[in-house]
Design an enzyme around this catalytic site. Structure first.
Site, PDB file in Angstrom:
ATOM      1  N   ASN A   9     -55.399  10.852  69.644  1.00  0.00           N
ATOM      2  CA  ASN A   9     -54.976   9.877  68.635  1.00  0.00           C
ATOM      3  C   ASN A   9     -53.617  10.327  68.103  1.00  0.00           C
ATOM      4  O   ASN A   9     -53.533  11.299  67.357  1.00  0.00           O
ATOM      5  CB  ASN A   9     -56.028   9.843  67.507  1.00  0.00           C
ATOM      6  N   LYS A  11     -51.673   8.820  66.066  1.00  0.00           N
ATOM      7  CA  LYS A  11     -51.419   8.356  64.687  1.00  0.00           C
ATOM      8  C   LYS A  11     -50.006   7.758  64.569  1.00  0.00           C
ATOM      9  O   LYS A  11     -49.547   7.118  65.509  1.00  0.00           O
ATOM     10  CB  LYS A  11     -51.637   9.501  63.691  1.00  0.00           C
ATOM     11  N   HIS A  95     -61.216   4.833  61.592  1.00  0.00           N
ATOM     12  CA  HIS A  95     -60.756   6.217  61.391  1.00  0.00           C
ATOM     13  C   HIS A  95     -60.735   6.511  59.890  1.00  0.00           C
ATOM     14  O   HIS A  95     -60.429   5.633  59.080  1.00  0.00           O
ATOM     15  CB  HIS A  95     -59.360   6.404  61.998  1.00  0.00           C
ATOM     16  N   GLU A  97     -58.680   7.908  58.073  1.00  0.00           N
ATOM     17  CA  GLU A  97     -57.410   7.605  57.387  1.00  0.00           C
ATOM     18  C   GLU A  97     -57.325   6.120  57.051  1.00  0.00           C
ATOM     19  O   GLU A  97     -56.742   5.737  56.032  1.00  0.00           O
ATOM     20  CB  GLU A  97     -56.226   8.055  58.273  1.00  0.00           C
ATOM     21  N   GLU A 167     -66.300  12.661  62.856  1.00  0.00           N
ATOM     22  CA  GLU A 167     -65.114  13.349  62.376  1.00  0.00           C
ATOM     23  C   GLU A 167     -65.293  13.711  60.906  1.00  0.00           C
ATOM     24  O   GLU A 167     -65.013  12.873  60.026  1.00  0.00           O
ATOM     25  CB  GLU A 167     -63.888  12.442  62.523  1.00  0.00           C
ATOM     26  N   GLY A 173     -56.970  17.319  60.479  1.00  0.00           N
ATOM     27  CA  GLY A 173     -55.603  17.720  60.160  1.00  0.00           C
ATOM     28  C   GLY A 173     -55.523  18.893  59.198  1.00  0.00           C
ATOM     29  O   GLY A 173     -54.449  19.189  58.666  1.00  0.00           O
ATOM     30  N   SER A 213     -59.529  18.911  63.955  1.00  0.00           N
ATOM     31  CA  SER A 213     -58.842  20.166  64.301  1.00  0.00           C
ATOM     32  C   SER A 213     -59.322  20.779  65.613  1.00  0.00           C
ATOM     33  O   SER A 213     -59.453  21.995  65.723  1.00  0.00           O
ATOM     34  CB  SER A 213     -58.939  21.164  63.143  1.00  0.00           C
TER      35      SER A 213
HETATM   36  C1  PEP Z   1     -58.028  12.658  64.251  1.00  0.00           C
HETATM   37  O1  PEP Z   1     -56.986  12.143  63.930  1.00  0.00           O
HETATM   38  O2  PEP Z   1     -58.964  11.928  64.601  1.00  0.00           O
HETATM   39  C2  PEP Z   1     -58.148  14.116  64.213  1.00  0.00           C
HETATM   40  C3  PEP Z   1     -59.305  14.644  64.500  1.00  0.00           C
HETATM   41  O3  PEP Z   1     -57.040  14.836  63.870  1.00  0.00           O
HETATM   42  P1  PEP Z   1     -56.825  16.441  64.031  1.00  0.00           P
HETATM   43  O4  PEP Z   1     -57.236  16.792  65.440  1.00  0.00           O
HETATM   44  O5  PEP Z   1     -55.357  16.643  63.806  1.00  0.00           O
HETATM   45  O6  PEP Z   1     -57.674  17.094  63.014  1.00  0.00           O
END
Ligand code: PEP
Length: 250
Positions: A9, A11, A95, A97, A167, A173, A213
């Site tokens: 992803n 973003k 997501h 976010e 998630e 992040g 992460s």
């Molecule tokens: C994500 O954006 O779904 C995500 C898991 O980001 P990151 O791997 O940077 O934590």
């Protein structure tokens, strides 16, 4: 039995030329991988360019969001038929976010999931608890709410066209990854939930990704958990080398 799915992803990152360069490098690095479904999710503006680069490759295209209506007076939105037209096979929906900054709710997630399925797009439905919710023992309540809300009204066949991405919001992040045991606990909870609402057979076929992460250093251990069927990767998908290493976790 379940093919692992590793999705990147991107973003709000990458211009068209940057996206094409990243995809070109990734394509070369993962050319020999055949046992993993590899997906990239660039921003809308780069979908067409990335689709050209991945033609005849083992990489699939995803969007990061979709609108629930097919067309009309909805300024700024992009619909499922448009995503299909540009070459998408998948779309990320719900997501954290989007839930946090753009008011996404279980209801809007569910409408988007249905719109995607109606146009043969496979939804990657994101679910996950916030840190405070975990610390106050609400993880399972939140996960059940996100899962049942997101997939409400889907037939078993429709559900099996979806991917669920667990998630934990506190791991996205932040550099804090859920331990393999924490991930497994929630993934197995989701599978039990789907066993109750659909059947053991349906639940056993559904792909449940972990996201938060994921890096080359922790991918293999996370993916070795019995109910973790892949990863949704943010930061580490922005460089071909680190994403390719995650794709080759095995
Ligand atoms: C994500 O954006 O779904 C995500 C898991 O980001 P990151 O791997 O940077 O934590």
């Amino acid at each position: 039995m379940r093919t692992p799915i590793i999705a990147g992803n991107w973003k709000l990152n990458k211009t068209i030329s940057e996206a094409a360069a990243l995809t070109t490098a990734l394509k070369a690095s993962v050319a020999n991988v055949s046992d993993v479904e590899i997906i990239v999710a660039p921003p809308f503006t780069a979908l067409a360019a990335v689709n050209e680069v991945i033609a005849d490759s083992n990489i699939r295209l995803s969007a990061q969001d979709v609108y629930s209506e097919d067309s009309g007076a909805f300024t700024g939105e992009v619909s499922a038929p448009m995503l299909k037209d540009v070459g998408c096979e998948y779309v990320i929906i719900g997501h954290s976010e989007r839930r946090q900054y753009f008011g996404e709710t279980n209801e809007s997630v569910n409408q988007k999931v249905k719109a995607a399925l109606a146009h043969d797009l496979k939804p990657i439905i994101c679910v996950g608890e916030q840190l405070e919710e975990r610390e106050t023992g609400q993880t399972e309540v939140i996960i059940e709410d996100h899962v049942t809300g997101g997939i409400a009204g889907l037939s078993a066949a429709e559900l099996l066209s979806c991917v669920i991405a667990y998630e934990p919001v506190w791991a996205i992040g932040t550099g804090k990854t859920a331990t393999p045991a924490q991930a497994q606990e929630v993934h197995s909870f989701i599978r039990e939930l789907l066993t109750k609402t659909y059947s053991a057979d349906v639940a056993s076929q559904l792909c449940i990704q972990y996201g938060g992460s994921v890096k080359p250093e922790n991918a293999s251990e996370l993916m070795s958990q019995p109910d973790v069927d892949g990863a949704l990767v943010g930061g580490a998908s922005l460089e071909a080398e680190s994403f390719a290493q995650i794709v080759k976790f095995g």
